[in-house]
Write an enzyme that holds these catalytic residues in place. Sequence first.
Site, mmCIF file in Angstrom:
data_model
loop_
_atom_site.group_PDB
_atom_site.id
_atom_site.type_symbol
_atom_site.label_atom_id
_atom_site.label_comp_id
_atom_site.label_asym_id
_atom_site.label_seq_id
_atom_site.Cartn_x
_atom_site.Cartn_y
_atom_site.Cartn_z
ATOM 1 C CG HIS A 177 -5.998 -2.118 8.645
ATOM 2 N ND1 HIS A 177 -6.191 -0.923 9.305
ATOM 3 C CD2 HIS A 177 -4.649 -2.254 8.544
ATOM 4 C CE1 HIS A 177 -5.028 -0.378 9.576
ATOM 5 N NE2 HIS A 177 -4.072 -1.171 9.140
ATOM 6 C CG ASN A 217 -9.196 -1.560 11.737
ATOM 7 O OD1 ASN A 217 -8.245 -2.176 11.251
ATOM 8 N ND2 ASN A 217 -9.654 -0.433 11.224
ATOM 9 C CD GLU A 232 -9.050 1.010 7.536
ATOM 10 O OE1 GLU A 232 -9.024 0.084 8.378
ATOM 11 O OE2 GLU A 232 -8.504 2.111 7.720
ATOM 12 C CG ASP A 262 -0.267 -0.442 2.512
ATOM 13 O OD1 ASP A 262 0.966 -0.398 2.575
ATOM 14 O OD2 ASP A 262 -0.983 -0.818 3.450
HETATM 15 C C1 GLP Z 1 -0.585 0.268 8.602
HETATM 16 C C2 GLP Z 1 -0.247 -0.522 7.341
HETATM 17 C C3 GLP Z 1 -0.513 -1.991 7.529
HETATM 18 C C4 GLP Z 1 0.118 -2.453 8.828
HETATM 19 C C5 GLP Z 1 -0.553 -1.765 9.979
HETATM 20 C C6 GLP Z 1 -0.066 -2.229 11.329
HETATM 21 O O1 GLP Z 1 -1.900 0.675 8.645
HETATM 22 N N1 GLP Z 1 -0.931 -0.067 6.172
HETATM 23 O O2 GLP Z 1 -0.004 -2.709 6.415
HETATM 24 O O3 GLP Z 1 0.020 -3.839 8.954
HETATM 25 O O4 GLP Z 1 -0.300 -0.377 9.825
HETATM 26 O O5 GLP Z 1 1.072 -1.515 11.682
HETATM 27 P P1 GLP Z 1 2.039 -1.865 12.880
HETATM 28 O O6 GLP Z 1 2.873 -2.979 12.404
HETATM 29 O O7 GLP Z 1 2.823 -0.600 13.065
HETATM 30 O O8 GLP Z 1 1.190 -2.204 14.028
#
Ligand code: GLP
Length: 240
Positions: free
Chosen positions: A138, A136, A143, A67
């Site tokens: 995702h 959540n 989402e 992304d």
């Molecule tokens: C962001 C990214 C996700 C990632 C998520 C969790 O929203 N787009 O791909 O998995 O954060 O992040 P973290 O690893 O910092 O908890």
Amino acid sequence: MRVYRATDYSDMSRKAANMISAQVILQPDCVLGLATGSSPLGIYRQLVEWYKKGDLDFSEVTTINLDEYAGLSGDDANSYRHFMKTNFWAYINIKPENTHIPDGPAHDPESECIRYDSIISARGGIDMQLLGLGHNGHIGFNEPGTAFDKDTHLVALTESTIEANRRFFEGRDVPGHAYTMGIRSIMQSKKILVIASGAHKAKIVKAAFFGPVTPMVPASVLQLHNNVTLVGDEGAMALI
Ligand code: GLP
């Protein structure tokens, strides 16, 4: 699904990095699907260390990221391209032309999504996709409520995701939209490696992997994939 319990963040990172290394060693021209966020940072550090020791060669590897924030160019310090460059790509021998990530400032979102999907299919799909988990549920930026049959698309981020990612933006506004591979794109990966660290991920790990499969918890779809490995540390696995 294979589940590996790690003691802590660095153990999780080393175990997951070992799995990615095995992929790169066994298939030097593989396509890796990569992720951003705090969870994969330790993996990238470990892979760089092994690369520097001469144990890994990325010269034929292609990477396709999940992304990118809409509107942010790759030079923007908050873009995911910048994150990938400064945490991983700059330290290994990957060819820049083999690193793919959606183009944040693209003028025509629809053509950008089509372009991105065609990169994935032209490379024969993703061999191993690395995934973190949003609070959540995702995955990428899919989402809750996203249909399971979507390919790359532009999404409006939820307030909780904007809040969770604010820590990276130091006072700047977090973009409200992002490009993300869809659930279908992710599910077409041959192997999926999910990582989770910390007690704040315990509830979502349980819901995603041991609760009902529902678009309200996007990661729950992974229960339907035939090659998923979950590596979680003690905190994240506390409810399992
Ligand atoms: C962001 C990214 C996700 C990632 C998520 C969790 O929203 N787009 O791909 O998995 O954060 O992040 P973290 O690893 O910092 O908890």
